[in-house]
Design a protein around this motif. Sequence first.
Motif, mmCIF file in Angstrom:
data_model
loop_
_atom_site.group_PDB
_atom_site.id
_atom_site.type_symbol
_atom_site.label_atom_id
_atom_site.label_comp_id
_atom_site.label_asym_id
_atom_site.label_seq_id
_atom_site.Cartn_x
_atom_site.Cartn_y
_atom_site.Cartn_z
ATOM 1 N N GLY A 105 39.358 41.130 51.487
ATOM 2 C CA GLY A 105 40.395 40.099 51.618
ATOM 3 C C GLY A 105 40.442 39.493 53.002
ATOM 4 N N GLU A 106 39.447 39.816 53.834
ATOM 5 C CA GLU A 106 39.392 39.247 55.181
ATOM 6 C C GLU A 106 39.002 37.775 55.135
ATOM 7 N N ARG A 107 38.224 37.428 54.140
ATOM 8 C CA ARG A 107 37.932 36.020 53.883
ATOM 9 C C ARG A 107 38.663 35.642 52.606
ATOM 10 N N ALA A 108 39.496 34.618 52.708
ATOM 11 C CA ALA A 108 40.358 34.288 51.567
ATOM 12 C C ALA A 108 40.459 32.788 51.326
ATOM 13 N N ASN A 109 39.379 32.061 51.600
ATOM 14 C CA ASN A 109 39.421 30.618 51.367
ATOM 15 C C ASN A 109 38.681 30.223 50.092
ATOM 16 N N ASP A 110 38.499 31.190 49.197
ATOM 17 C CA ASP A 110 37.862 30.917 47.908
ATOM 18 C C ASP A 110 38.917 30.418 46.920
ATOM 19 N N PRO A 111 38.665 29.329 46.205
ATOM 20 C CA PRO A 111 39.636 28.784 45.251
ATOM 21 C C PRO A 111 40.043 29.808 44.204
ATOM 22 N N ASN A 112 41.347 29.952 44.046
ATOM 23 C CA ASN A 112 41.916 30.863 43.044
ATOM 24 C C ASN A 112 41.480 32.316 43.204
ATOM 25 N N GLY A 113 41.050 32.678 44.413
ATOM 26 C CA GLY A 113 40.652 34.063 44.663
ATOM 27 C C GLY A 113 39.435 34.495 43.865
ATOM 28 N N MET A 114 38.622 33.525 43.449
ATOM 29 C CA MET A 114 37.488 33.809 42.568
ATOM 30 C C MET A 114 36.507 34.814 43.172
ATOM 31 N N MET A 115 36.087 34.572 44.411
ATOM 32 C CA MET A 115 35.109 35.468 45.018
ATOM 33 C C MET A 115 35.715 36.814 45.389
ATOM 34 N N ARG A 116 36.977 36.826 45.724
ATOM 35 C CA ARG A 116 37.628 38.103 46.016
ATOM 36 C C ARG A 116 37.662 38.978 44.761
ATOM 37 N N ALA A 117 37.915 38.360 43.622
ATOM 38 C CA ALA A 117 37.953 39.102 42.365
ATOM 39 C C ALA A 117 36.568 39.645 42.020
ATOM 40 N N VAL A 118 35.541 38.826 42.205
ATOM 41 C CA VAL A 118 34.176 39.260 41.902
ATOM 42 C C VAL A 118 33.760 40.391 42.837
ATOM 43 N N ALA A 119 33.962 40.179 44.136
ATOM 44 C CA ALA A 119 33.515 41.164 45.123
ATOM 45 C C ALA A 119 34.236 42.503 44.978
ATOM 46 N N SER A 120 35.445 42.476 44.456
ATOM 47 C CA SER A 120 36.207 43.721 44.314
ATOM 48 C C SER A 120 35.555 44.686 43.333
ATOM 49 N N SER A 141 20.079 37.354 53.955
ATOM 50 C CA SER A 141 20.675 38.453 53.192
ATOM 51 C C SER A 141 21.800 39.127 53.963
ATOM 52 N N GLY A 142 21.613 39.297 55.281
ATOM 53 C CA GLY A 142 22.652 39.942 56.082
ATOM 54 C C GLY A 142 23.944 39.147 56.089
ATOM 55 N N TYR A 143 23.828 37.827 56.097
ATOM 56 C CA TYR A 143 25.019 36.984 56.086
ATOM 57 C C TYR A 143 25.737 37.083 54.740
ATOM 58 N N VAL A 144 24.969 37.019 53.640
ATOM 59 C CA VAL A 144 25.566 37.119 52.305
ATOM 60 C C VAL A 144 26.273 38.459 52.141
ATOM 61 N N GLU A 145 25.639 39.515 52.605
ATOM 62 C CA GLU A 145 26.243 40.851 52.514
ATOM 63 C C GLU A 145 27.572 40.898 53.264
ATOM 64 N N THR A 146 27.591 40.368 54.463
ATOM 65 C CA THR A 146 28.821 40.368 55.265
ATOM 66 C C THR A 146 29.931 39.589 54.580
ATOM 67 N N GLN A 147 29.598 38.434 54.012
ATOM 68 C CA GLN A 147 30.612 37.607 53.356
ATOM 69 C C GLN A 147 31.163 38.268 52.102
ATOM 70 N N LEU A 148 30.303 38.889 51.316
ATOM 71 C CA LEU A 148 30.772 39.581 50.112
ATOM 72 C C LEU A 148 31.719 40.727 50.469
ATOM 73 N N LYS A 149 31.397 41.444 51.521
ATOM 74 C CA LYS A 149 32.272 42.531 51.954
ATOM 75 C C LYS A 149 33.587 41.987 52.503
ATOM 76 N N SER A 150 33.531 40.841 53.163
ATOM 77 C CA SER A 150 34.755 40.213 53.681
ATOM 78 C C SER A 150 35.647 39.751 52.541
ATOM 79 N N PHE A 151 35.025 39.211 51.482
ATOM 80 C CA PHE A 151 35.799 38.808 50.301
ATOM 81 C C PHE A 151 36.434 40.037 49.655
#
Length: 207
Positions: A174-189, A161-171
């Motif tokens: 915009g610190e993590r930006a290797n998601d196709p078409n910015g999909m996860m960044r849009a969701v996490a926002s 859970s701690g890893y998932v939380e960190t990744q969602l916050k990174s998305f």
Amino acid sequence: MIARTFALLTLTITAAHAEVAKIDPAKAKQTAEQVCAACHTADGNSVNPMYPKLAGQHQEYITKQLHNFKAANGKPAERNNPIMLGMATPLTEEDIKGLAAYFSQQKLKPDTAKNMKTVTVGQKLWRAGDASRGLPACGGCHGPSGLGIPGQYPRLQGQLSGYVETQLKSFRLGERANDPNGMMRAVASHLTDTEIQAVADYVAGLR
């Protein structure tokens, strides 16, 4: 024409088999034990939320992430992580495919949900999202049980859970930006800290 087509098909199949033959399971296991184990453990069942569980993860996803951690053709790595940059840079294509195959075949020892107070919130977001905010259901891509779809979406079932939380916050940042078409960044926002924690905890308990 038929003979030519058959010949091309034969060459393609032969090349595919040659590609598979390049994977050395013994070497991959050795690399996992000597290089990856310090963070992910030898069988990919990390217990430290800084590092994801790799056991049972889709081979294609691991391959993509290892490539994304590497700088290539004078361009910076698509996924910014100093530790993994150092680890992934020396890996050959054979190493990457071998490690991806090795970890995908390991048995996952799943994490567990720890905050029962947020299960309802996490479950709702996972199953239904929130249409009023344009937030799709997490399970729409990652599957009802979090198994994901090979080649498209990673397996999240039982992830730390701690890893998932960190990744969602990174998305979200915009610190993590290797998601196709910015999909996860849009969701996490669209997610608040509380919702991210709820989803991450729910994911950990998925079976």
